[in-house]
Structures are given as C-alpha cells and as structure tokens.
Motif scaffolding. Structure first.
Motif: not given
Length: 157
Positions: A17-20, A22, A64, A148, A151-152, A155
């Motif tokens: 679920w990590l942003e590409p 990241r 990753r 979500r 990821r949140d 972060a």
C-alpha cells in the motif's frame, strides 16, 4: 510457524500500500504493531537476501518490495524466514525400535513420514498459490479503509 513469519507477512502486505518509490523504515514497521525493531529488522534483512524486499540506506531510506506483489507468493516469504526445509524431519525412529533394520530407509518406508511429507507438500502448494497481490485484494475487499489507514499511519510515524 514462528512469529517472524507472521511479522514478515504483515510487513510485506503493508508495503503493497506504499506509494510508488516510497520506502518505510524498520522502526516505522515495528512501531505499526509494537514489535521490537531489532528483531523485525532481522526478518526484513532475510527478505532482502531472498530478493523479496530491497533496502535503501539513509534518513529517507528503508524497505520496499523488490518485485510486484503479483510475483511474491506467501511461500516465498515463509521460505525466506524459515528456510526451505520441510517442517517434519523423519529421524528414522523405526530403525531403533523392535524389528528395526539398519539397511531400510524409513524416511521412505514409514507411513508417518509419508503422511507428514504429503501434508507438508499440500501446505507448500497452498502457500505457493497465494500471492501478496491476492492477499491485498482480499484485505481490501473486507476492510476497504486499510490501504489509506496504512499509508496515513506510516506518514505519521
């Protein structure tokens, strides 16, 4: 199954679920579940050695997925942590029992050994048939907020 496998599977799933591009640090992954960072880091390093994860050093570094989740099976992760050996190892106990013979390979002749080998093969086949992508899809189907939220949470860490 040792706790390291569970930790590794959850960590890998969370990385889907990590942003590409990241990466996430071992400390952040450990804090996610309240795990000891040093021990989790050993599991993550085993995944790097197996080519499942990649790692980048530095303050913005971390871990990753090294391959797409469609190409990583649950068996890949289990094998990276536990090794390729079968769960049951026949020590040929029958050789020492009444009527035992030194010239018989009881790993082949023993019905318990055969049953355990079949069960191990079925377990491995099942794990090999499941990918991180399939697991991710199942989680998202049951818990749509998970990507979500994950990821949140990373972060904020």
């Amino acid at each position: 199954m040792v706790e390291g496998v569970e930790w590794a599977l959850h960590s890998c799933l969370n990385m889907t679920w990590l942003e590409p591009g990241r990466a996430v640090s071992a400390a952040r992954l450990a804090a996610f579940y309240g795990l000891p960072t040093a021990y989790l880091n050993k599991q993550l390093q085993a995944l790097v050695r197996a080519g499942i994860l990649s790692s980048t050093p530095g303050p913005r570094g971390g871990f990753r997925l090294a391959r797409p989740p469609e190409e990583i099976t649950l068996l890949d992760v289990v094998t990276a942590i536990e090794g390729p050996e079968e769960a049951f190892r026949c020590e040929q106990l029958l050789r020492q029992g009444p009527g035992g013979s030194a010239d018989v390979d009881y790993r082949q002749a023993c019905l318990i050994s055969q049953a355990m080998r079949r069960a191990d093969l079925a377990w491995r086949r099942e794990l090999a048939g499941q990918t991180l992508a399939g697991l991710r899809a199942s989680v998202e189907g049951h818990y749509p907020d998970t990507p979500r939220n994950t990821r949140d949470r990373f972060a904020l860490s």
